[in-house]
Write a protein that holds these residues in place. Structure first.
Motif, PDB file in Angstrom:
ATOM      1  N   LEU A   1       1.021  -1.207  -0.028  1.00  0.00           N
ATOM      2  CA  LEU A   1      -0.070  -0.082  -0.118  1.00  0.00           C
ATOM      3  C   LEU A   1       0.966   1.244   0.031  1.00  0.00           C
ATOM      4  O   LEU A   1       1.793   1.595   0.866  1.00  0.00           O
ATOM      5  N   SER A   2       0.730   1.892  -0.900  1.00  0.00           N
ATOM      6  CA  SER A   2       1.625   3.215  -1.042  1.00  0.00           C
ATOM      7  C   SER A   2       0.806   4.545  -1.174  1.00  0.00           C
ATOM      8  O   SER A   2      -0.639   4.386  -1.567  1.00  0.00           O
ATOM      9  N   LEU A   3       1.384   5.652  -0.494  1.00  0.00           N
ATOM     10  CA  LEU A   3       0.543   6.811  -0.597  1.00  0.00           C
ATOM     11  C   LEU A   3       1.405   8.000  -1.083  1.00  0.00           C
ATOM     12  O   LEU A   3       2.468   8.196  -0.633  1.00  0.00           O
ATOM     13  N   LEU A   4       0.927   8.936  -1.670  1.00  0.00           N
ATOM     14  CA  LEU A   4       1.682  10.120  -2.138  1.00  0.00           C
ATOM     15  C   LEU A   4       0.994  11.325  -1.599  1.00  0.00           C
ATOM     16  O   LEU A   4      -0.528  11.373  -1.688  1.00  0.00           O
ATOM     17  N   ILE A   5       1.666  12.113  -1.262  1.00  0.00           N
ATOM     18  CA  ILE A   5       1.062  13.386  -0.644  1.00  0.00           C
ATOM     19  C   ILE A   5       1.704  14.582  -1.747  1.00  0.00           C
ATOM     20  O   ILE A   5       2.915  14.682  -2.088  1.00  0.00           O
ATOM     21  N   THR A   6       0.904  15.182  -2.338  1.00  0.00           N
ATOM     22  CA  THR A   6       1.380  16.321  -3.254  1.00  0.00           C
ATOM     23  C   THR A   6       0.856  17.717  -2.675  1.00  0.00           C
ATOM     24  O   THR A   6       0.104  17.754  -2.375  1.00  0.00           O
ATOM     25  N   ASP A   7       1.906  18.782  -3.105  1.00  0.00           N
ATOM     26  CA  ASP A   7       1.632  20.121  -2.490  1.00  0.00           C
ATOM     27  C   ASP A   7       2.085  20.894  -3.673  1.00  0.00           C
ATOM     28  O   ASP A   7       3.214  20.765  -4.034  1.00  0.00           O
ATOM     29  N   ILE A   8       1.327  21.975  -4.315  1.00  0.00           N
ATOM     30  CA  ILE A   8       1.723  22.554  -5.335  1.00  0.00           C
ATOM     31  C   ILE A   8       2.636  23.404  -4.629  1.00  0.00           C
ATOM     32  O   ILE A   8       2.663  24.204  -3.578  1.00  0.00           O
ATOM     33  N   ASP A   9       3.869  23.914  -5.683  1.00  0.00           N
ATOM     34  CA  ASP A   9       4.780  24.701  -5.111  1.00  0.00           C
ATOM     35  C   ASP A   9       4.449  26.093  -5.182  1.00  0.00           C
ATOM     36  O   ASP A   9       3.767  26.690  -6.376  1.00  0.00           O
ATOM     37  N   ARG A  10       4.692  26.962  -4.211  1.00  0.00           N
ATOM     38  CA  ARG A  10       4.492  28.598  -4.184  1.00  0.00           C
ATOM     39  C   ARG A  10       3.051  28.953  -4.752  1.00  0.00           C
ATOM     40  O   ARG A  10       3.013  29.747  -5.531  1.00  0.00           O
ATOM     41  N   PHE A  11       2.145  27.877  -4.300  1.00  0.00           N
ATOM     42  CA  PHE A  11       0.770  28.239  -4.806  1.00  0.00           C
ATOM     43  C   PHE A  11       0.159  29.598  -4.363  1.00  0.00           C
ATOM     44  O   PHE A  11      -0.558  30.301  -4.998  1.00  0.00           O
TER      45      PHE A  11
ATOM     46  N   THR B   1       1.960  32.234  -4.493  1.00  0.00           N
ATOM     47  CA  THR B   1       2.257  33.249  -5.649  1.00  0.00           C
ATOM     48  C   THR B   1       1.250  33.242  -6.709  1.00  0.00           C
ATOM     49  O   THR B   1       0.953  34.184  -7.343  1.00  0.00           O
ATOM     50  N   VAL B   2       0.900  32.057  -6.835  1.00  0.00           N
ATOM     51  CA  VAL B   2      -0.376  31.939  -7.954  1.00  0.00           C
ATOM     52  C   VAL B   2      -1.496  32.757  -7.564  1.00  0.00           C
ATOM     53  O   VAL B   2      -1.819  33.770  -8.549  1.00  0.00           O
ATOM     54  N   ASN B   3      -2.024  32.639  -6.481  1.00  0.00           N
ATOM     55  CA  ASN B   3      -3.068  33.600  -6.044  1.00  0.00           C
ATOM     56  C   ASN B   3      -2.681  35.166  -5.892  1.00  0.00           C
ATOM     57  O   ASN B   3      -3.482  35.804  -6.540  1.00  0.00           O
ATOM     58  N   ASP B   4      -1.424  35.236  -5.619  1.00  0.00           N
ATOM     59  CA  ASP B   4      -1.089  36.506  -5.594  1.00  0.00           C
ATOM     60  C   ASP B   4      -1.106  37.334  -6.666  1.00  0.00           C
ATOM     61  O   ASP B   4      -1.368  38.394  -7.097  1.00  0.00           O
ATOM     62  N   THR B   5      -0.609  36.737  -7.812  1.00  0.00           N
ATOM     63  CA  THR B   5      -0.200  37.066  -9.055  1.00  0.00           C
ATOM     64  C   THR B   5      -1.364  37.074  -9.912  1.00  0.00           C
ATOM     65  O   THR B   5      -1.665  38.032 -10.472  1.00  0.00           O
ATOM     66  N   TYR B   6      -2.175  36.092 -10.040  1.00  0.00           N
ATOM     67  CA  TYR B   6      -3.155  35.893 -11.034  1.00  0.00           C
ATOM     68  C   TYR B   6      -4.623  36.054 -10.317  1.00  0.00           C
ATOM     69  O   TYR B   6      -5.645  36.127 -11.115  1.00  0.00           O
ATOM     70  N   GLY B   7      -4.806  36.112  -8.986  1.00  0.00           N
ATOM     71  CA  GLY B   7      -5.992  36.204  -8.402  1.00  0.00           C
ATOM     72  C   GLY B   7      -6.467  34.895  -8.080  1.00  0.00           C
ATOM     73  O   GLY B   7      -6.126  33.792  -8.491  1.00  0.00           O
ATOM     74  N   HIS B   8      -7.439  34.705  -7.100  1.00  0.00           N
ATOM     75  CA  HIS B   8      -7.837  33.546  -6.147  1.00  0.00           C
ATOM     76  C   HIS B   8      -8.684  32.765  -7.080  1.00  0.00           C
ATOM     77  O   HIS B   8      -8.665  31.593  -7.119  1.00  0.00           O
ATOM     78  N   ASP B   9      -9.402  33.317  -8.256  1.00  0.00           N
ATOM     79  CA  ASP B   9     -10.338  32.486  -9.215  1.00  0.00           C
ATOM     80  C   ASP B   9      -9.234  31.764 -10.218  1.00  0.00           C
ATOM     81  O   ASP B   9      -9.517  30.599 -10.426  1.00  0.00           O
ATOM     82  N   ALA B  10      -8.292  32.404 -10.640  1.00  0.00           N
ATOM     83  CA  ALA B  10      -7.217  31.650 -11.343  1.00  0.00           C
ATOM     84  C   ALA B  10      -6.707  30.365 -10.224  1.00  0.00           C
ATOM     85  O   ALA B  10      -6.419  29.484 -10.859  1.00  0.00           O
TER      86      ALA B  10
END
Ligand code: GH3
Ligand code: MG
Ligand code: MG
Ligand code: MG
Length: 325
Positions: free
Chosen positions: A194-204, A206-215
């Motif tokens: 049984l394996s498990l992956l946790i993923t976390d988007i990098d510098r997310f 910044t995505v919000n700050d640059t392009y807005g929360h909807d983006a």
């Protein structure tokens, strides 16, 4: 804060009103071979109900399954068929299980009526039926049926609200936590991986700050779609937190899990994300932590998640956009 019944819509559960479905006439099916008996039975119904006829028992059951009826009348006698069999068919078929059935009996049918009621028939009338009584009984069954339909829909919706993340359509953390313990126990008792992956988007942020929360939301939805594309039916993909996702993979070794993590990481990096606000495409990378249930020892679900989380932390510390197992 604990989740309340209101949060998941349970408080509305019993508000199903058995309403009139937008004023549409209730649909009634009458399974009756004899034309004259059919005519006299349905005459009082016509104004208020939309009536269909099953001209013989087999055609009647077929019509019942194909249609969407609010009530079905079954005559107590047929030329070559047992009325009780019609009743039990209607009770056992998925499409008609919850449709009320009213038996149309003759005066000397007492024994048949008893057996039909035991089979789950909802009500009966005796010919010649008094029109007012007939309509009253029919209305009661239709109202009850619509109430229960509403209730079932509310329950299904409440369950969905309780376990599905609204933004991405993936399972939520609560669902994961409910099931992971079971998956771990099963893997252990069957001596399977049984394996498990946790993923976390990098510098997310910044995505919000640059392009807005909807983006940012668009990115999360698209990310979830790509996750789903990368997992098998038996895998459990869920949104673990804001921009963190977990995939649980039964029967998957550490090597294969790392490969899947790497494939996902590459795909996220390679194909830029389109967002709806026209900020054209933006680059996204993801960090991934992998853990595989150890064969010996007694690691539980929580410990497995913790190890994957530690691997993720290492991936972040080592510069992001990488897989650590
Ligand atoms: P790191 O590489 O260390 O993971 O940096 P990060 O910016 O991704 O990390 P951090 O945890 O500081 O930021 C996560 C951000 O995710 C902060 C939060 O505003 C955002 N976020 C969480 N949930 C949502 C959501 O539902 N929609 C949007 N648009 N943003 C969200
Ligand atoms: Mg995070
Ligand atoms: Mg973070
Ligand atoms: Mg992040």
């Amino acid at each position: 804060r604990a989740v309340t019944a209101r949060d998941i819509g349970l408080d509305k559960l019993f508000d199903a009103d058995g309403g009139d479905e937008g004023g549409k006439k209730p649909e009634v099916l009458v399974i009756e071979e004899r034309q004259s008996s059919f005519d006299s039975l349905v005459r009082p119904m016509r104004r208020e109900f939309s009536v269909s006829r099953g001209e013989d028992p087999q055609a009647g059951v077929f019509t019942a399954v194909e249609g969407d009826f609010d009530c079905i009348f079954v005559a107590s006698r047929y030329e070559n068929f047992d009325a009780l069999r019609v009743c039990s068919q209607l009770r056992s078929l998925d499409r008609t299980r919850f449709v009320p059935v009213i038996l149309v009996a003759d005066a000397d049918d007492d024994e048949l009526v008893g057996r039909a009621l035991e089979l789950g028939v909802n009500d009966y009338i005796v010919r010649p039926a008094d029109p007012n009584e007939l309509i009253a009984r029919l209305r009661t069954q239709v109202r009850r049926k619509r109430y229960h339909d509403g209730l079932r829909a509310n329950i299904a919706q409440s369950i969905e609200l309780a376990v599905i993340d609204g933004l991405t359509g993936l399972y939520n953390r609560r669902y994961l936590e409910t099931h992971l313990e079971t998956l771990v126990a099963r893997a252990r008792s069957r001596e399977r991986n049984l394996s498990l992956l946790i993923t976390d988007i990098d510098r997310f942020k910044t995505v919000n700050d640059t392009y807005g929360h909807d983006a940012g939301d668009d990115v999360l939805r698209e990310f979830a779609r790509r996750l789903r594309d990368n997992v098998r039916g038996m895998d459990l993909a869920c949104r673990y937190g804001g921009e963190e996702f977990v995939i649980v993979m039964p029967d998957t070794s550490a090597e294969v899990a790392a490969d899947i993590g790497e494939r996902l990481r590459e795909q996220i990096e390679r194909d830029a994300f389109l967002v709806a606000n026209g900020a054209d495409s933006l680059p996204v990378t993801v960090s991934v932590g992998v853990a595989t249930l150890s064969r010996d020892g007694d690691e539980d679900a929580r410990a497995l998640v913790k190890r994957a989380d530690e691997a993720l932390y290492e991936a972040k510390a080592a510069g992001r956009n990488r897989v650590v197992s």
